[in-house]
Design an enzyme around this catalytic site. Structure first.
Site, short mmCIF file in Angstrom:
data_model
loop_
_atom_site.label_atom_id
_atom_site.label_comp_id
_atom_site.label_asym_id
_atom_site.label_seq_id
_atom_site.Cartn_x
_atom_site.Cartn_y
_atom_site.Cartn_z
N SER A 152 0.87 -1.18 0.00
CA SER A 152 0.00 0.00 0.00
C SER A 152 0.90 1.22 0.00
O SER A 152 2.08 1.11 0.38
CB SER A 152 -0.84 -0.01 1.29
OG SER A 152 -1.38 1.27 1.54
N TYR B 172 -2.06 -1.40 10.38
CA TYR B 172 -2.07 -1.52 8.91
C TYR B 172 -0.73 -1.06 8.35
O TYR B 172 -0.09 -1.78 7.56
CB TYR B 172 -3.22 -0.68 8.33
CG TYR B 172 -3.37 -0.80 6.83
CD1 TYR B 172 -3.95 -1.94 6.26
CD2 TYR B 172 -2.96 0.22 5.98
CE1 TYR B 172 -4.10 -2.06 4.88
CE2 TYR B 172 -3.11 0.12 4.60
CZ TYR B 172 -3.68 -1.03 4.05
OH TYR B 172 -3.83 -1.13 2.69
P1 NAD Z 1 -11.20 -6.05 0.30
O1 NAD Z 1 -11.43 -5.63 1.71
O2 NAD Z 1 -12.19 -5.66 -0.75
O3 NAD Z 1 -10.99 -7.64 0.32
C1 NAD Z 1 -10.63 -8.36 -0.83
C2 NAD Z 1 -10.94 -9.82 -0.59
O4 NAD Z 1 -10.13 -10.37 0.46
C3 NAD Z 1 -12.39 -10.03 -0.18
O5 NAD Z 1 -13.01 -10.93 -1.07
C4 NAD Z 1 -12.28 -10.60 1.22
O6 NAD Z 1 -13.33 -11.52 1.53
C5 NAD Z 1 -10.93 -11.28 1.20
N1 NAD Z 1 -10.38 -11.53 2.54
C6 NAD Z 1 -10.42 -10.71 3.62
N2 NAD Z 1 -9.84 -11.32 4.68
C7 NAD Z 1 -9.44 -12.54 4.26
C8 NAD Z 1 -8.80 -13.64 4.89
N3 NAD Z 1 -8.48 -13.60 6.19
N4 NAD Z 1 -8.52 -14.75 4.17
C9 NAD Z 1 -8.85 -14.81 2.85
N5 NAD Z 1 -9.49 -13.81 2.20
C10 NAD Z 1 -9.78 -12.69 2.90
O7 NAD Z 1 -9.75 -5.54 -0.08
P2 NAD Z 1 -9.23 -4.76 -1.37
O8 NAD Z 1 -9.59 -3.34 -1.27
O9 NAD Z 1 -9.57 -5.53 -2.57
O10 NAD Z 1 -7.64 -4.83 -1.09
C11 NAD Z 1 -6.79 -5.82 -1.63
C12 NAD Z 1 -5.36 -5.49 -1.22
O11 NAD Z 1 -5.01 -4.17 -1.65
C13 NAD Z 1 -5.15 -5.51 0.29
O12 NAD Z 1 -3.86 -6.03 0.60
C14 NAD Z 1 -5.19 -4.03 0.67
O13 NAD Z 1 -4.50 -3.74 1.87
C15 NAD Z 1 -4.53 -3.42 -0.55
N6 NAD Z 1 -4.87 -2.01 -0.72
C16 NAD Z 1 -6.18 -1.62 -0.92
C17 NAD Z 1 -6.46 -0.27 -1.07
C18 NAD Z 1 -7.88 0.22 -1.29
O14 NAD Z 1 -8.08 1.45 -1.37
N7 NAD Z 1 -8.88 -0.65 -1.42
C19 NAD Z 1 -5.42 0.66 -1.03
C20 NAD Z 1 -4.12 0.23 -0.84
C21 NAD Z 1 -3.86 -1.12 -0.69
#
Ligand code: NAD
Length: 264
Positions: free
Chosen positions: A144, A157
């Site tokens: 991130s 985080y």
């Molecule tokens: P999200 O919260 O939409 O989750 C994506 C998927 O992960 C979901 O289907 C959820 O059910 C699954 N998940 C959650 N906990 C889990 C577990 N313990 N075991 C298996 N699956 C699990 O997340 P996202 O926004 O798609 O983020 C994906 C990645 O990108 C993450 O590492 C997040 O930190 C990173 N990220 C996201 C953002 C953002 O703005 N959304 C920004 C920077 C980084």
């Protein structure tokens, strides 16, 4: 637009954690569009059921990434069904609590680190022998822009994402001689429901309106924009293709250039 990239074909096998929804699902769809064999797991039963309906030829399982045994069983299944893997995308990551450090419960701290950091390790320890057996491959760890800055009210985080960079740099060194490239992608705020929840939580802790928080987040980015999940997925595709064949050990922002997360 659907580009066809060298080195990605139906002979390539990719595993994506948290691939049933959010950014992970967009990554899965992007690989599927390249005819790559795609296996995902996710903790959400309903999201996995929906994914199976849409993509019946893609392997999908309900697994909690923070449970070492479940992860090991999943990779055994993948090894049997796909006869190995070539690419691992460590995508799962939860936002964790939004709170001052003294207000964070040990349970919330531990769960954030268990999912975001231990989960990455559990996938790696099972995937690496398969990548070595395949003669090489690629690992992408999703971090991130919080991996580059302090991030007030989001300490577990931020700590977990800085750790993901340490893991990436170290494993790029360990695995490079085995022709395995390891990179981290650092997305900024990604358009979608999760960033909306993050903004609302922060607004409520700071006792301001969500629009104020959104505005601050935008002003912290040089290009004054959030990014799309497709931007993240396309960068991953590039890095995993032959176009990225000499790129390893990097932490690459896909974020419109975040200048700070100080929230001021
Ligand atoms: P999200 O919260 O939409 O989750 C994506 C998927 O992960 C979901 O289907 C959820 O059910 C699954 N998940 C959650 N906990 C889990 C577990 N313990 N075991 C298996 N699956 C699990 O997340 P996202 O926004 O798609 O983020 C994906 C990645 O990108 C993450 O590492 C997040 O930190 C990173 N990220 C996201 C953002 C953002 O703005 N959304 C920004 C920077 C980084």
């Amino acid at each position: 637009m659907n580009y066809s990239l060298p080195g990605l074909s139906k002979h390539i096998r990719v595993v994506i954690s948290g691939g049933a929804d959010g950014i992970g699902r967009t990554i899965a769809e992007t690989f599927l569009a390249q005819q790559v064999q795609t296996a995902i797991f996710d903790i959400s039963e309903s999201a996995v059921a929906e994914y199976r309906k849409r993509y019946p030829h893609s392997m999908a399982a309900v697994v909690d990434v923070a449970d070492a045994r479940q992860v090991e069983a999943f990779f055994r299944q993948v090894a049997n069904k796909l006869d190995g893997i070539d690419i691992l995308i460590n995508n799962v990551g939860i936002a964790g609590p939004t709170a001052a450090v003294e207000d964070i419960s040990p349970a919330d701290w531990e769960r954030t680190l268990a999912v975001n950091l231990n989960g990455m390790f559990y996938c790696l320890r099972n995937a690496v022998p398969l990548l070595k057996a395949a003669g090489g491959g690629a690992v992408i760890n999703i971090a991130s822009s919080a991996a580059f800055f302090g991030y007030p009210l989001r300490s577990p985080y931020a700590a977990s994402k800085w750790a993901a960079i340490g893991l990436t740099k170290t494993l790029a060194m360990e695995l490079g001689p085995f022709n395995i490239r390891v990179n981290a992608i650092c997305p900024g705020s990604v358009n979608g429901p999760r960033i909306q929840r993050v903004i609302e939580k922060e607004a409520s802790v700071r006792k301001v309106m969500p629009e104020n928080v959104r505005d601050i987040y935008l002003r912290q980015v040089s290009l004054r924009t959030f990014v799309d999940a497709e931007d993240v997925a396309n960068t991953i595709l590039f890095l995993c293709s032959d176009l990225g064949k000499n790129i390893s050990g990097q932490a690459l922002g896909v974020d419109g250039h975040t200048e700070t997360l100080s929230n001021g």
